[in-house]
Design a protein around this motif. Structure first.
Motif, PDB file in Angstrom:
ATOM      1  N   VAL A   1       0.838  -1.191   0.000  1.00 14.85           N
ATOM      2  CA  VAL A   1       0.000   0.000   0.000  1.00 14.85           C
ATOM      3  C   VAL A   1       0.880   1.250   0.000  1.00 14.85           C
ATOM      4  O   VAL A   1       1.656   1.463   0.937  1.00 14.85           O
ATOM      5  N   PRO A   2       0.788   2.099  -1.037  1.00 10.19           N
ATOM      6  CA  PRO A   2       1.568   3.342  -1.067  1.00 10.19           C
ATOM      7  C   PRO A   2       1.083   4.319   0.001  1.00 10.19           C
ATOM      8  O   PRO A   2      -0.127   4.462   0.224  1.00 10.19           O
ATOM      9  N   VAL A   3       2.038   4.970   0.664  1.00  8.43           N
ATOM     10  CA  VAL A   3       1.707   6.015   1.635  1.00  8.43           C
ATOM     11  C   VAL A   3       2.632   7.209   1.376  1.00  8.43           C
ATOM     12  O   VAL A   3       3.133   7.373   0.268  1.00  8.43           O
ATOM     13  N   GLY A   4       2.862   8.027   2.389  1.00 10.46           N
ATOM     14  CA  GLY A   4       3.709   9.201   2.214  1.00 10.46           C
ATOM     15  C   GLY A   4       5.181   8.859   2.141  1.00 10.46           C
ATOM     16  O   GLY A   4       5.573   7.696   2.286  1.00 10.46           O
ATOM     17  N   PRO A   5       6.029   9.882   1.943  1.00 11.35           N
ATOM     18  CA  PRO A   5       7.465   9.647   1.769  1.00 11.35           C
ATOM     19  C   PRO A   5       8.165   9.186   3.045  1.00 11.35           C
ATOM     20  O   PRO A   5       7.994   9.758   4.107  1.00 11.35           O
ATOM     21  N   MET A   6       8.896   8.093   2.939  1.00 10.79           N
ATOM     22  CA  MET A   6       9.697   7.526   4.017  1.00 10.79           C
ATOM     23  C   MET A   6       8.872   7.158   5.251  1.00 10.79           C
ATOM     24  O   MET A   6       9.075   7.699   6.341  1.00 10.79           O
ATOM     25  N   PRO A   7       7.924   6.228   5.127  1.00 15.10           N
ATOM     26  CA  PRO A   7       7.185   5.770   6.302  1.00 15.10           C
ATOM     27  C   PRO A   7       8.128   5.116   7.305  1.00 15.10           C
ATOM     28  O   PRO A   7       9.048   4.400   6.923  1.00 15.10           O
ATOM     29  N   HIS A   8       7.883   5.389   8.566  1.00 18.62           N
ATOM     30  CA  HIS A   8       8.818   4.933   9.600  1.00 18.62           C
ATOM     31  C   HIS A   8       8.067   4.290  10.761  1.00 18.62           C
ATOM     32  O   HIS A   8       7.872   3.095  10.785  1.00 18.62           O
TER      33      HIS A   8
ATOM     34  N   VAL B   1       0.568  12.345   9.199  1.00 21.37           N
ATOM     35  CA  VAL B   1       0.391  10.955   9.606  1.00 21.37           C
ATOM     36  C   VAL B   1      -0.612  10.369   8.626  1.00 21.37           C
ATOM     37  O   VAL B   1      -1.685  10.944   8.393  1.00 21.37           O
ATOM     38  N   TYR B   2      -0.263   9.240   8.032  1.00 22.19           N
ATOM     39  CA  TYR B   2      -1.130   8.615   7.033  1.00 22.19           C
ATOM     40  C   TYR B   2      -1.966   7.519   7.677  1.00 22.19           C
ATOM     41  O   TYR B   2      -1.461   6.735   8.490  1.00 22.19           O
ATOM     42  N   LEU B   3      -3.245   7.466   7.300  1.00 20.21           N
ATOM     43  CA  LEU B   3      -4.153   6.456   7.807  1.00 20.21           C
ATOM     44  C   LEU B   3      -4.363   5.403   6.730  1.00 20.21           C
ATOM     45  O   LEU B   3      -4.665   5.731   5.581  1.00 20.21           O
ATOM     46  N   VAL B   4      -4.180   4.150   7.096  1.00 26.82           N
ATOM     47  CA  VAL B   4      -4.375   3.050   6.156  1.00 26.82           C
ATOM     48  C   VAL B   4      -5.536   2.188   6.647  1.00 26.82           C
ATOM     49  O   VAL B   4      -5.549   1.739   7.805  1.00 26.82           O
ATOM     50  N   ASP B   5      -6.517   1.980   5.785  1.00 24.11           N
ATOM     51  CA  ASP B   5      -7.642   1.097   6.069  1.00 24.11           C
ATOM     52  C   ASP B   5      -7.169  -0.334   5.816  1.00 24.11           C
ATOM     53  O   ASP B   5      -6.941  -0.726   4.672  1.00 24.11           O
TER      54      ASP B   5
ATOM     55  N   THR C   1      -5.344  11.501   5.940  1.00 22.75           N
ATOM     56  CA  THR C   1      -4.140  11.953   6.636  1.00 22.75           C
ATOM     57  C   THR C   1      -4.511  12.815   7.829  1.00 22.75           C
ATOM     58  O   THR C   1      -5.633  13.313   7.932  1.00 22.75           O
ATOM     59  N   ILE C   2      -3.542  12.974   8.711  1.00 21.10           N
ATOM     60  CA  ILE C   2      -3.638  13.943   9.809  1.00 21.10           C
ATOM     61  C   ILE C   2      -2.508  14.937   9.599  1.00 21.10           C
ATOM     62  O   ILE C   2      -1.335  14.560   9.566  1.00 21.10           O
ATOM     63  N   ASP C   3      -2.850  16.209   9.445  1.00 18.51           N
ATOM     64  CA  ASP C   3      -1.866  17.260   9.168  1.00 18.51           C
ATOM     65  C   ASP C   3      -1.356  17.838  10.481  1.00 18.51           C
ATOM     66  O   ASP C   3      -2.128  18.378  11.275  1.00 18.51           O
ATOM     67  N   LEU C   4      -0.052  17.749  10.699  1.00 22.28           N
ATOM     68  CA  LEU C   4       0.543  18.254  11.927  1.00 22.28           C
ATOM     69  C   LEU C   4       1.086  19.671  11.786  1.00 22.28           C
ATOM     70  O   LEU C   4       1.632  20.225  12.730  1.00 22.28           O
ATOM     71  N   GLY C   5       0.943  20.253  10.601  1.00 23.08           N
ATOM     72  CA  GLY C   5       1.358  21.628  10.398  1.00 23.08           C
ATOM     73  C   GLY C   5       2.635  21.758   9.597  1.00 23.08           C
ATOM     74  O   GLY C   5       3.469  20.853   9.572  1.00 23.08           O
ATOM     75  N   ALA C   6       2.765  22.879   8.926  1.00 23.24           N
ATOM     76  CA  ALA C   6       3.923  23.132   8.074  1.00 23.24           C
ATOM     77  C   ALA C   6       5.229  22.985   8.846  1.00 23.24           C
ATOM     78  O   ALA C   6       5.371  23.512   9.952  1.00 23.24           O
TER      79      ALA C   6
END
Length: 358
Positions: free
Chosen positions: A127-134, A155-159, A168-173
């Motif tokens: 499943v593709p998510v954002g850059p460099m999942p950790h 933060v990416y949410l995967v079903d 996603t959950i945006d934590l701010g710039a």
């Protein structure tokens, strides 16, 4: 019917006694029961495991290796590598569903999550998510996987049922996500570049608190009662403890350079902290707020996990491509298990009621 239930209960008890393994912890039981008992991710009457390494009841550690793009399966009773799973590029961390039938691995360089069948030891989906999942954590109901992507602010949410990203959950710039811990409806995310921990309400997907920490916070953990947040700060070489209610600093214990991960004893009175750059682990007295003993010569000591009885701690050594086994009673290192090149995370696979003391 009552007599039949009694016979079944005795049979289960005998199996557990003969296995020589511990029951699940109180917190594990609480989370499982609050999520609706043994959930439905497992299929009744599923096919038999493929090979010994895929036995559902096997007590194992899963260890991703960054440089070999694989996951090593370690049998806990024998301390041997009994299987492996080929993954995508630079796998970092892994988590299990509560039934242990599925595992999920974050692949940093391919920006994907691998869905792993733990019985066949095969990847069933990418499943593709954002850059460099950790860092990754799974909701108690097994439905949502939260993924921290080091290279951006989300933060990416995967079903996990649909097998796709679900928001996603945006934590701010400028935010950089790293490791996470989940307790109740609160998600704690470390930001190693901005020296912060963000607290997010997973129901509203809104940030409710920002905690200013020491330099370079890494693998955060929450106490069993949810009242304390433990933060290893790599840049300062400390283990910091915060009140989860208001984010206030409660204590700061010196450990080692590059403090990376921590495990907390079930009684909440002690813990062990890894120090990746310091090549060591430190036993800490949380009640007294002080270090107790440091074990050196552990190259690149990165992540750590207890067995179920907390009589042993398993540490990934990214500098020597091994997992070190530490006796928590004598505070001595024992065997070292060779795994793939540059091991990263480590996670215990054991069904509730089975495993850990072996």
């Amino acid at each position: 019917m009552r007599q039949r239930k009694r016979v079944i209960a005795i049979g289960v008890a005998l199996v557990l006694i003969l296995s020589g393994c511990a029951m699940e912890t109180k917190e594990q039981a609480r989370q499982r029961l609050s999520a609706g008992g043994d959930n439905k991710t497992g299929v009744a009457g599923a096919a038999a495991p493929q090979g010994e390494a895929g036995k559902l009841t096997a007590v194992q550690f899963y260890v991703p290796s960054e440089k070999e793009n694989k996951l090593s399966v370690i049998d806990v009773p024998t301390g041997k590598v009994v299987g492996s799973v080929q993954l995508s590029e630079a796998p970092a961390t892994v988590v299990f569903s509560s039934t242990m039938r599925e595992a999920y691995a974050a692949n940093m360089n391919s920006s994907t999550i691998s869905f792993i069948n733990t019985q066949t030891l095969k990847v069933e989906k990418e499943v593709p998510v954002g850059p460099m999942p950790h860092g990754i954590v799974l909701s108690p109901d097994n439905k949502t996987l939260y993924v921290a992507a080091v290279a951006d602010q989300f933060v990416y949410l995967v079903d996990t049922k649909a097998g796709k990203e679900a928001g996603t959950i945006d934590l701010g710039a400028g935010a950089k996500t790293n490791y996470m811990a989940l307790f109740g409806d609160k998600l704690y995310i470390s930001d190693h570049e901005n020296h912060k921990v963000y607290v997010v309400n997973v129901k509203t997907k809104e940030k409710v608190l920002t905690i200013e920490t020491g330099k370079t916070p890494r693998a955060v953990k929450v106490s069993d009662d949810g009242k304390k947040l433990f933060v290893p700060t790599a840049g300062d070489g400390n283990l910091e403890t915060y009140n989860t209610e208001d984010g206030k600093l409660l204590s700061k214990i010196p450990v080692g350079a590059g403090a990376t991960d921590v495990v907390i004893a079930e009684d909440g009175q002690s813990g062990i902290v890894t120090s990746m750059e310091g090549n060591s682990v430190t036993f800490v007295d949380l009640a007294g707020g002080k270090p107790v003993q440091t074990i050196q010569d552990l190259p690149g000591a990165r992540h750590i996990a207890y067995n179920r009885l907390q009589s042993k701690a398993y540490v990934t050594l990214s500098g020597s491509d091994e997992v070190a086994v530490i006796d928590t009673l004598t505070r001595q290192t024992g065997e070292r298990i060779k795994v793939g090149t540059m091991p990263h995370g480590i996670q215990l696979k054991a069904l509730p009621g089975i495993g850990g003391s072996c």
